[in-house]
Design an enzyme around this catalytic site. Structure first.
Site, short mmCIF file in Angstrom:
data_model
loop_
_atom_site.label_atom_id
_atom_site.label_comp_id
_atom_site.label_asym_id
_atom_site.label_seq_id
_atom_site.Cartn_x
_atom_site.Cartn_y
_atom_site.Cartn_z
N ARG B 310 0.84 -1.21 0.00
CA ARG B 310 0.00 0.00 0.00
C ARG B 310 0.87 1.26 0.00
O ARG B 310 0.53 2.25 -0.63
CB ARG B 310 -0.98 0.00 1.19
CG ARG B 310 -1.98 1.14 1.14
CD ARG B 310 -3.14 0.94 2.10
NE ARG B 310 -4.20 0.11 1.56
CZ ARG B 310 -5.26 0.55 0.89
NH1 ARG B 310 -5.39 1.85 0.65
NH2 ARG B 310 -6.17 -0.28 0.45
N GLU B 726 -9.69 5.84 7.09
CA GLU B 726 -8.27 6.15 7.00
C GLU B 726 -7.91 7.44 6.27
O GLU B 726 -6.98 8.14 6.68
CB GLU B 726 -7.54 4.98 6.31
CG GLU B 726 -7.53 3.72 7.14
CD GLU B 726 -7.19 2.50 6.30
OE1 GLU B 726 -8.01 2.10 5.47
OE2 GLU B 726 -6.08 1.96 6.48
#
Lengths: 478, 790
Positions: B310, B726
């Site tokens: 990520r 997030e």
């Protein structure tokens, strides 16, 4: 002591009297609450730093009246709450939510909810002091909300502050008493004494030379919470009349060793600017309601917040012993890392701070931490400069914390300053000496080099903030 | 309408009353044992002897758990089995739990643990990423994602720079520490209550450690006192240890970590080292980027590979870079094993690219906001496509950016100004002040939504309707404060057209919904919301057939479910109460429970090529932050924050605003004050809130405005909403960049290197460096690295 040794004491929790028999007087209040099924109060750290365990205690305010005060139940040994009243989160609402609870619900002030009981109790205590603001929750950590919704909750209550004439807590404060009675307790092979006269303290100390003294317990409580200290005999100073006086005259201020910092803050506001400033940055409200000035000095931490301020103000300590009393300058008190001049059987009675006759006094305190609010200092500093009419330095005090094994003055630099003009050249002249005045350590809070640089830079900052501005004659306030 | 309302958290009244029950608040079962760990005193050592006999002499000690007591596999590793639970011959980080002591009370267990003797032969530990690189100590294989030919493009670039960015990790500091209760039923089954974001994985690991099948273990999560990724895999070892104690003694057992143990024992956000070569034009357009990302994986692999991936897939943030290669490695250190934490690598990747953009701007003497804007993804096709081959399509960047820049907000000094006007005012302030400087920065966020691992993008739900019309709602997601349960109730109420108070949301439990994914990756509402909706629609269609009969209609197509009634669309006076239809359905022998299921469509990822469409969509946001920095001390004050964030058609604006505010402040903590300090022997020195400082209310500015992007419904997502957990965390990079701008104002630097967190000390040294460079005459700064290559 006039009272007989007992094997039980009582605490009033949410209005109900609880009789405790043979319990350890050093069990923390938090532990007791949770063990007895009052699980609304949470442990977030056991360190007095997160506020999740906050409860309200009825205690005497600086106005002499009973107030609800927020405190960390993880740091409070049960003995310290003997004979006293506690409100926990379970006791705040009866038929409907308390206004602070309602506001927390509607603004989204809770997310995971684990810190929430602590916030509610801090807001609850502040509600009855009409002091709902950021400062009342600065000792409560929340990891979810970023505090904005909690701030909005406090603002919402302030904006709609209901008439609380029929509020049961408000009414209770009008009728209850926060006076502390004498306690002599023995249980679980431990002794807990709470005398009310200094003479009894000194006698007990003779009787039990290894006894642990406790006042607010905010430092000792850490040791208890993490089981680093077992106290067989504990003597509480909280109720000792002679240690609780606070005198403010034209010539001096004298603060009893067991006076909580919140009282110092409220009573002496405006008297010593550097003391005001440092108390603003001193820990959090839950700590200041309990922590005492004597404790902050007696623990002799090199990073204690008040010693630099008190050193800069030429404070003296009054000490008492069964063999006789004495008075020493604070600068002679600190002997080494967490070592003091206190003799066995001796206690700090009071701190005496002289008021200056100087009409041109500059003073300020600084505290640098990784976090502005509620942190332990990397370096703390307090400065006093007295000037004559020509801007020449008559008197200088530069005191620091975090740079040596003890709170310490830069005496050589103080001497260099005398007679010099209070100007940029003088500052630049002493900066190199200041930078080398101490040999601080590198630790988790900061490097030695950073600390040395701060020692010099903070003095220059003081000059920039107070030197170039027009100086006003200070009025001596009584 | 339930969806879209500012509903308070479903547990809010219980939270404020102290009646919300967390794992360790439950009524103690009789005979419950408490567990306490024995910690390793070395970062790396061989165990030469274990002697537990003295522990048994302590009153109240019931048993001591060592590796010999593990009935199944002594390993809790989640991706690979490399995480020994109870040490056998070696310890791999300071503070590792080697042995656990079970006592009648926590005190007995603690005193027993003090008596356990373990002797060690110390070995040389690896304690930093750079040391790991030298020693070539890595987990896993290297990963590469590449577009174009950056090596060639770098050679032909107008300008090149190289440099590195170091950033520290972050402790989750959820307020509730790790907690697990395990209750054996005496017939070989185990009921686990765990504060876990991933009940299914906790179930799998407990079953593995006990050597039994998953169906013998039920894991229930009541609610968590915060998670943030720290209870995704990290809950497993503690549940497992309690399970071993329960297995060995036949008694219930609990682990409730004290704060310092939690901080010592559990994984954190990965620290990262980024090393880069960047090529760019005189206009500040980035033409090529070559980056190495090194993650501090710690001693075991845990979730490090997807975290690293990520980071690699977010090193572009919002910028189109025609030639880009990013290589990732996971350094193997003798430190705690790092794990998921809000953003999951995304923040680390973005910090690197935002550092680079600021440096490019200062090198060219261009405003950083201009350089950022020039490099945005834009248009269609190639220039709107990421380095891993996914086109952005609904690219909302420019719109949000310009809204944020145009915001006319009132500053702390009372002046109403937009971004450009504030820049001018700040320049004037900085001219007038020698010792304090202000900085302002605007930074964007683009965050990919979906688990990178395609198989996790599925969810289940179970709805139970009782004959009195009351409903139990189960879904696979866990509640950690993010408001998932509240949103799921809103979705269910909306879909069934009933009021919220008809529902009881049930604790998340593996005997209700099996094979769930972690509540992570911001995906909780997206995945579980669709599953809940699916279950409700099944119930609805069954009830419709009953209602049609009751209302003597021909077809259910005419029905509307709303406000606890079922109406005929064309003739609303013809209606029946929802509760009456339920009662009738029961009489008619119609099933009143249903499962729901969802899998995210149209996503894929090819590990071998590093290409695919791993994300269902992207979330966007932009933040403007303003700071003031003190030149004597390096302390800073955050003066003002303004945010425009894209939450789609928000399911619950109250909750989404809370996620944005909370995420931002958490991100600010990571970047400015939360400093993990390990000493030269690998001991964590910051293991308590007295030494590890997360933000308090005092660090949050009065002026903090959040604007949700309007008219922003997202196609194909539950009721048009977008994931929110997030993305806002990374909006806090604006604080770091504003600090950098303020530091730069002490001179005229072409580069302001800044390690993270930017503590007062880091800031002061950066200021000193800027001042020193500005006073050194005739030497353009950074000449050695700024090399026009042709």
């Amino acid at each position: 002591m006039t009272s007989a040794l007992q094997n039980h004491f009582t605490i009033v929790i949410n209005g109900a009297t609880v009789r405790l028999k043979d319990v350890s007087p050093t069990m923390t209040l938090l532990h007791y609450l949770r063990q007895s099924g009052r699980i609304g109060t949470k442990e977030g750290c056991g360190d007095g730093d997160c506020g999740a365990c906050t409860v309200a205690i009825v205690a005497q305010g600086s106005d002499g009246k009973p107030h609800y005060q927020a405190m960390n139940s993880c740091l409070i040994p049960l003995g310290a709450v003997a004979g006293r009243e506690i409100v926990t989160v379970e006791g705040v609402s009866r038929d409907r939510l308390h206004p602070v609870q309602t506001a927390m619900v509607t603004t989204g002030g809770s997310q995971c909810g684990y810190c929430t009981p602590g916030f509610v109790m801090s807001l609850f205590a502040a509600y009855y002091d009409r002091a709902l603001n950021d400062a009342c929750v600065e000792g409560n950590l929340c990891r979810c909300t970023g505090y904005l919704a909690i701030r909005r909750a406090a603002q919402e209550v302030v904006e709609n502050q209901p008439d609380d004439s029929d509020d049961r807590f408000h009414q209770h404060l009008q009728t209850t008493s926060a006076d502390l009675s004498e306690i002599s307790y023995n249980g679980n092979d431990q002794w807990f004494y709470r005398p009310t006269r200094l003479q009894d303290v000194l006698t007990l100390m003779e009787q039990y030379p290894d006894a642990t003294l406790i006042a607010g317990g905010t430092d000792l409580g850490l040791e208890i919470s993490y089981h680093r200290q077992h106290c067989e005999v504990m003597i509480s100073l909280e109720a000792v009349t002679e240690l609780k006086t606070l005198e403010n005259t034209l010539e001096f201020v004298e603060i009893g060793a067991a006076v909580p910092l919140i009282h110092v803050e409220e009573t002496l506001r405006g008297v010593f600017p550097s003391l005001d400033e440092m108390l603003h940055w001193f820990a959090a409200r839950q700590i200041r309601t309990r922590a005492t000035i004597g404790g902050n000095i007696g623990t002799a931490s090199p990073i204690g917040d008040l010693p630099p301020v008190l050193l800069s103000l030429d404070a003296e300590l009054k000490l008492a012993h069964s063999m006789g009393d004495r008075t020493i300058p604070l600068s002679d008190f600190f002997k080494g890392y967490r070592q003091t001049d206190l003799q066995p059987g001796e206690v700090i009675v009071s701190v005496k701070i002289p008021k200056s006759a100087s009409t041109r006094r500059l003073s300020q305190a600084y505290k640098i931490g990784k976090r502005g609010t509620d942190d332990i200092s990397i370096v703390a500093a307090a400065f006093v400069i007295d000037l004559d009419e020509d801007d020449r330095i008559l008197h200088a005090r530069l005191a620091y914390g975090g740079v040596a094994a003890i709170p310490i003055r830069a005496i050589a630099v103080e001497q260099m300053l005398i007679g010099k003009f209070w100007n940029h050249e003088t500052i630049q002249h002493v900066k190199p000496a200041l930078k080398q005045a101490f040999t601080p350590l590198t630790d988790l809070r900061g490097s030695a080099d950073y600390r040395s640089l701060l020692v010099a830079n903070l003095f220059e900052k003081f000059f920039v903030e107070f030197g170039e501005a027009p100086i006003q004659a200070l009025e001596v306030t009584a | 309408m339930s969806v879209g309302k500012r509903k308070s958290h479903e547990s809010a009244e219980a939270h404020v009353s102290g009646t919300a029950i967390y794992t360790d608040d439950q009524r103690l079962p009789s005979g419950m044992l408490s567990l306490f760990p024995v910690l390793a005193p070395h970062a790396k050592a061989r165990i030469t002897k274990i002697d537990v006999s003295a522990a048994y002499e302590v009153e109240g000690v019931v048993t001591v758990l060592t590796a010999d007591d593990v009935p199944g596999e002594n390993n809790t590793g989640v991706i690979v089995h490399d995480e020994i639970l109870l040490a056998t011959d070696e310890v791999s980080y300071w503070g590792q739990a080697v042995i656990w002591v079970a006592g009648e009370t926590e005190e007995a267990a603690r005193l027993g643990a003090e008596k356990v003797i373990v002797t060690y032969e110390t070995l040389d530990p690896i304690l930093s990423i750079k040391d790991a690189i030298v020693a070539q100590s890595f987990h896993h294989s290297p990963q590469v994602v590449r577009r174009g030919d950056p090596q060639t493009a770098l050679q032909s670039a107008d300008f090149c720079l190289d440099g590195e960015v170091e950033m520290n990790g972050q402790d989750h500091f959820y307020l509730e520490t790790q907690t697990s209760w395990v209750i054996p039923d005496g017939e070989g089954h185990y009921q686990v209550y765990s504060s876990t974001q991933h009940p299914t994985e906790t179930q799998i690991i407990v079953a593995r450690v006990l050597g039994i099948a998953s169906n013998q273990v039920v894991v229930t999560c009541l609610r968590m006192g915060g998670g943030f990724g720290g209870k995704e895999s990290q809950a497993n070892p503690f549940a497992s240890v309690a399970a071993i104690a329960a297995h060995k003694t036949g008694r219930p057992a609990r682990v409730k970590l004290r704060r310092h143990h939690d901080m010592i024992l559990t994984g954190k956000r990965h620290g990262y080292l980024g090393q880069y070569h960047v090529g760019f034009t005189a206009d500040g357009l980035i033409t090529a980027l070559d980056v190495d990302l090194y993650a501090d994986g710690g001693w075991s692999l845990d979730l490090s590979p997807p975290v690293l991936l990520r980071a690699m897939l977010h090193v572009d943030n919002t910028y189109y870079i025609p030639h880009l290669e990013v290589r990732g490695r996971i350094a193997k250190l003798n430190r705690v094993s790092n794990t998921a934490f809000r953003g999951f690598g995304g923040p680390q990747g973005m910090v690197v690219i935002e550092d680079i953009l600021d440096r490019v701007a200062r090198t060219l003497n261009l405003p950083p906001d201009v350089v950022r804007e020039r490099n945005f993804y834009h248009g269609t096709g190639e220039t709107n496509t990421t380095h891993y081959g996914q086109e952005l399509y609904d690219n909302r960047l420019a719109r949000i950016w310009h809204e944020a820049k145009a915001l006319r907000s009132s500053s702390p000094s009372g002046v109403v100004a937009n971004f450009a006007e504030r820049q001018v005012a700040i320049a004037q302030f900085n001219q007038a002040n020698l010792h304090k400087k202000r900085g302002i920065a605007i930074t964007p966020v683009k965050f990919g939504i979906s688990f990178n691992k395609t198989q996790y993008n599925q969810a289940g739900a179970l709805i139970l309707v009782y004959a009195d019309g009351s409903i139990q709602l189960n879904h696979g997601g866990t509640e950690m404060g993010q408001g998932l349960h509240t949103k799921m109730l809103q979705v269910a109420a909306q879909t069934l057209g009933v009021s919220l108070d008809r529902f009881r949301i049930m604790p998340t439990s593996t005997d209700k919904v099996p094979n769930t994914s972690a509540t992570a990756a911001s995906s909780g509402s997206d995945l579980n919301g669709q599953a809940v909706k699916n279950a409700c629609e099944t119930i609805q269609s069954r009830l419709a057939t009953v209602a049609v009969r009751m209302m003597t209609l021909d077809t259910p197509e005419d029905l509307v479910f709303a406000n606890d009634w079922i109406y005929c669309r064309s003739y609303p006076q013809n209606r029946v109460l929802f509760a009456d239809v339920v009662k009738q359905a029961y009489s008619d022998r119609i099933s009143l429970s249903a499962t729901g299921y969802y899998r995210t469509p149209n996503i894929y990822w090819d590990e071998t090529t590093g290409k695919g469409r791993p994300f269902y969509y992207f979330a966007y946001g932009v933040a403007v932050s303003e700071v003031e920095v003190d030149g004597f001390t390096g302390t800073f004050k955050l003066r003002q924050v303004d945010i425009v964030h894209d939450a789609g058609a928000s399911l619950n604006p109250l909750i989404d605003q809370g996620q944005i505010e909370g995420g931002f402040v958490q991100g600010m903590g990571w970047l400015t004050m939360e400093e993990l300090v390990w000493d030269t022997q690998g001991r964590l020195r910051t293991d308590a809130p007295s030494t590890y400082k997360i933000p308090t209310i005092g660090e949050v500015p009065e002026h903090f405005q959040v604007h949700l992007l309007e008219r922003a419904a997202q196609d194909g997502v539950i009721y048009g909403s977008k994931a929110i957990g997030e993305p806002p965390f990374m909006l806090a990079i604006s604080v770091r960049e504003a600090i950098r701008a303020a530091i730069a104002a002490f001179g005229q630097p072409s580069h302001v290197p800044l390690t993270s967190p930017a503590t007062p000390e880091v800031i002061l040294w950066a200021i000193e460096q800027v001042r020193a460079e500005s006073f050194s005459l005739n030497t353009p700064t950074d000449l050695d690295v700024l090399v026009p290559s042709k």
